[in-house]
Design an enzyme around this catalytic site. Structure first.
Site, PDB file in Angstrom:
ATOM      1  CB  SER A 271      -0.938   0.062   1.643  1.00 42.89           C
ATOM      2  OG  SER A 271      -1.976   0.336   1.038  1.00 42.89           O
ATOM      3  CE  LYS A 275      -0.427   4.918  -1.774  1.00 43.92           C
ATOM      4  NZ  LYS A 275      -0.914   4.765  -2.702  1.00 43.92           N
ATOM      5  CD1 TRP A 362      -8.193   3.204  -1.907  1.00 46.60           C
ATOM      6  CD2 TRP A 362      -9.717   4.418  -3.265  1.00 46.60           C
ATOM      7  NE1 TRP A 362      -7.946   4.341  -1.730  1.00 46.60           N
ATOM      8  CE2 TRP A 362      -8.757   5.738  -2.034  1.00 46.60           C
ATOM      9  CE3 TRP A 362     -10.349   5.204  -3.613  1.00 46.60           C
ATOM     10  CZ2 TRP A 362      -9.391   6.642  -2.645  1.00 46.60           C
ATOM     11  CZ3 TRP A 362     -11.161   5.959  -3.644  1.00 46.60           C
ATOM     12  CH2 TRP A 362     -10.395   7.609  -3.066  1.00 46.60           C
ATOM     13  CG  HIS A 413      -5.692  -2.413   0.615  1.00 49.80           C
ATOM     14  ND1 HIS A 413      -5.413  -2.245  -0.361  1.00 49.80           N
ATOM     15  CD2 HIS A 413      -5.043  -1.422   1.593  1.00 49.80           C
ATOM     16  CE1 HIS A 413      -4.080  -1.307  -0.032  1.00 49.80           C
ATOM     17  NE2 HIS A 413      -4.356  -1.556   1.128  1.00 49.80           N
TER      18      HIS A 413
HETATM   19  C1  GCU Z   1      -5.696   4.820   1.823  1.00 49.85           C
HETATM   20  C2  GCU Z   1      -4.409   5.789  -0.093  1.00 49.85           C
HETATM   21  C3  GCU Z   1      -4.072   4.560  -0.395  1.00 49.85           C
HETATM   22  C4  GCU Z   1      -3.181   3.422   0.257  1.00 49.85           C
HETATM   23  C5  GCU Z   1      -3.689   3.434   1.076  1.00 49.85           C
HETATM   24  C6  GCU Z   1      -3.259   2.829   2.540  1.00 49.85           C
HETATM   25  O1  GCU Z   1      -6.863   4.003   1.313  1.00 49.85           O
HETATM   26  O2  GCU Z   1      -5.814   6.106   0.157  1.00 49.85           O
HETATM   27  O3  GCU Z   1      -3.459   5.454  -1.726  1.00 49.85           O
HETATM   28  O4  GCU Z   1      -2.177   2.765  -0.359  1.00 49.85           O
HETATM   29  O5  GCU Z   1      -4.616   4.225   1.985  1.00 49.85           O
HETATM   30  O6  GCU Z   1      -1.353   3.782   3.034  1.00 49.85           O
HETATM   31  O7  GCU Z   1      -3.094   1.374   3.254  1.00 49.85           O
END
Ligand code: GCU
Length: 437
Positions: A271, A275, A362, A413
């Site tokens: 998540s 990044k 998402w 997720h």
């Molecule tokens: C949120 C956010 C995402 C991110 C995620 C996470 O959903 O919008 O961009 O990847 O959190 O880190 O769990």
């Protein structure tokens, strides 16, 4: 009554500061409405040169793209490797996990002095056996709830720095409690990783930068003189830049650890930390394999597709994550000089693995797949075949390719033992790790 009347104006004054975020359900999830912004050409340099060789990529296009991602999205690292960086091994247990692993804890200090920012690193290693390997390939990634969250092992030091309260995970009054031990054990699969002959190294991401806007005014950011979330130079780093930088500092340590093979280190993240893993891998060629798990918008997912989270939502919800310059692309994705396929391409010819989950809309699983696919032409400059397919694979059918790998998992997720099994299957081939009986 009087009391509540007194507080009312205060509440009204504060209300506009807390900008309401559009709910995630209000974004597009319809393939027919993803729009038609063309994907920025990865193999055409800014001066129009069409990149045809690996040398041209390395000398011209790669540095140019790295600078664009730095300036326009992740921000500049405000410090490099600190000259004062040093580490202390604070504990070693060669009989951890019931004798199945070696556990080490190491404290990295970024400068002299007891108030200097530091990072506590936890490493598990397989136990070396007579005639077996002595230096192990490793996975390195940051964790969300402190080192003690990755396994219930009572020997792990519990994090003592700020953490967002979480009743279910027993984070109370901004600190982890004993109850946080092992809360993310499923996400780390430590036993499984060690049993397959890998080391795993981790540190708590909040020790590098607290995951809140104030984080850029505290700790390492304050020490680096970041200037706060809103007070930063437009192209100064954000939290993702700091987390990525921290991953490279862990690598600095791993290079010196006699039990680790530094030529076989994979960086990974789930998540928002996916990044960060991508950005760390893009900048630091010491990572031989870069793994993005459900990294979504601002990670592996294409921003030029309007599907799920977009640039504006990212910058509104998490103003401290990216450089301020990135806000210039809010609602203006067509102006981006790159997209996530170019970010993945920055790893070439090193290996990249992108993992999605079917219910994680998402994060736009198809957008993550397409970015992986469209990074392919850059890997082809080295004769690498990439994914070897052009359509999204069915769920739970991993595509372990040449340079680029991808899977779409059943479920939501998360990062699961299934994900780990696939990452290790790819790493086994890349790092020539023999499957143990
Ligand atoms: C949120 C956010 C995402 C991110 C995620 C996470 O959903 O919008 O961009 O990847 O959190 O880190 O769990």
């Amino acid at each position: 009554m009087l009391r509540s009347l007194f507080f009312l104006p205060v509440v009204l004054l504060l209300a506009p500061l807390r900008a309401a975020l559009p709910p995630s359900s209000s974004y597009n999830y319809d393939e027919a409405k993803v729009g038609s912004i063309p994907l920025p050409a990865v193999l055409t340099a800014r001066d129009g040169t069409v990149i045809r060789t690996a040398a041209q990529w390395t000398e011209l296009r790669r540095p140019e793209l790295l600078e664009l991602f730095t300036r326009e999205m992740f921000g500049r690292n405000l410090v490099g490797r600190p000259p004062g960086l040093r580490w202390t091994v604070t504990s070693v247990d060669r009989t951890a996990l019931g004798g199945k692993a070696v556990r080490k804890e190491i404290t990295l200090a970024f400068a002299d002095g007891s108030d200097a920012p530091r990072l506590r690193v936890l490493v598990y290693l397989p136990v070396a056996v007579e005639g077996g390997p002595r230096r192990f390939p490793a996975f390195v990634g940051l964790n969300y709830f402190g080192n003690q969250s990755i396994h219930s092992d009572p020997g792990i030091t519990v994090s003592d720095v700020w953490m967002r309260d979480n009743a279910a995970f027993k984070v109370v009054n901004g600190r982890a409690t004993e109850g946080t031990r092992g809360v993310h054990a499923d996400r780390w699969a430590v036993e499984q990783v060690v049993a397959r002959g890998y080391a795993t190294a981790t540190a708590y991401y909040g020790e590098l930068c607290e995951d809140r806007p104030e984080g850029l005014s505290r700790g390492l950011a304050a020490w680096a003189g970041t200037g706060g979330t809103e007070g930063r130079a437009p192209d100064a780093w954000g939290a993702i830049g700091i987390w990525a930088w921290g991953l490279s500092r862990i690598m600095d340590y791993l290079e010196t650890d006699p039990d680790i093979d530094p030529a076989r280190v994979a960086v990974h993240g789930h998540s928002r930390l996916g990044k960060a893993a991508l950005w760390a891998g893009a900048q630091d060629p010491r990572f031989a394999l870069v793994i993005s798990n459900n990294s979504g918008a601002g990670g592996a997912a294409l921003a030029t597709r309007q599907f799920g989270e977009n640039v504006e939502r990212l910058n509104l919800a998490f103003p401290h994550w990216f450089s301020r310059t990135y806000r210039g692309y809010n609602g203006a994705e067509e102006k981006l000089p790159f997209d996530s396929h170019s970010l993945l391409a920055l790893m070439a010819p090193r290996d990249v693995y992108v993992a999605s989950a079917i219910e994680d809309t998402w994060a736009d699983p198809r957008g993550e797949f397409l970015a992986t696919l469209h990074a392919g032409p850059v890997f082809a400059l080295w004769g690498k075949k990439g994914l070897g397919r052009v359509t999204l694979p069915p769920v739970d059918h991993p595509v372990l390719g040449d340079g680029l790998s991808y899977h779409l998992r059943t479920g939501k997720h998360d990062i699961t033992p299934y994900d780990w099994a696939q990452f290790m299957d790819r790493a086994d081939v890349l790092f020539k790790v023999a499957r143990r009986p």
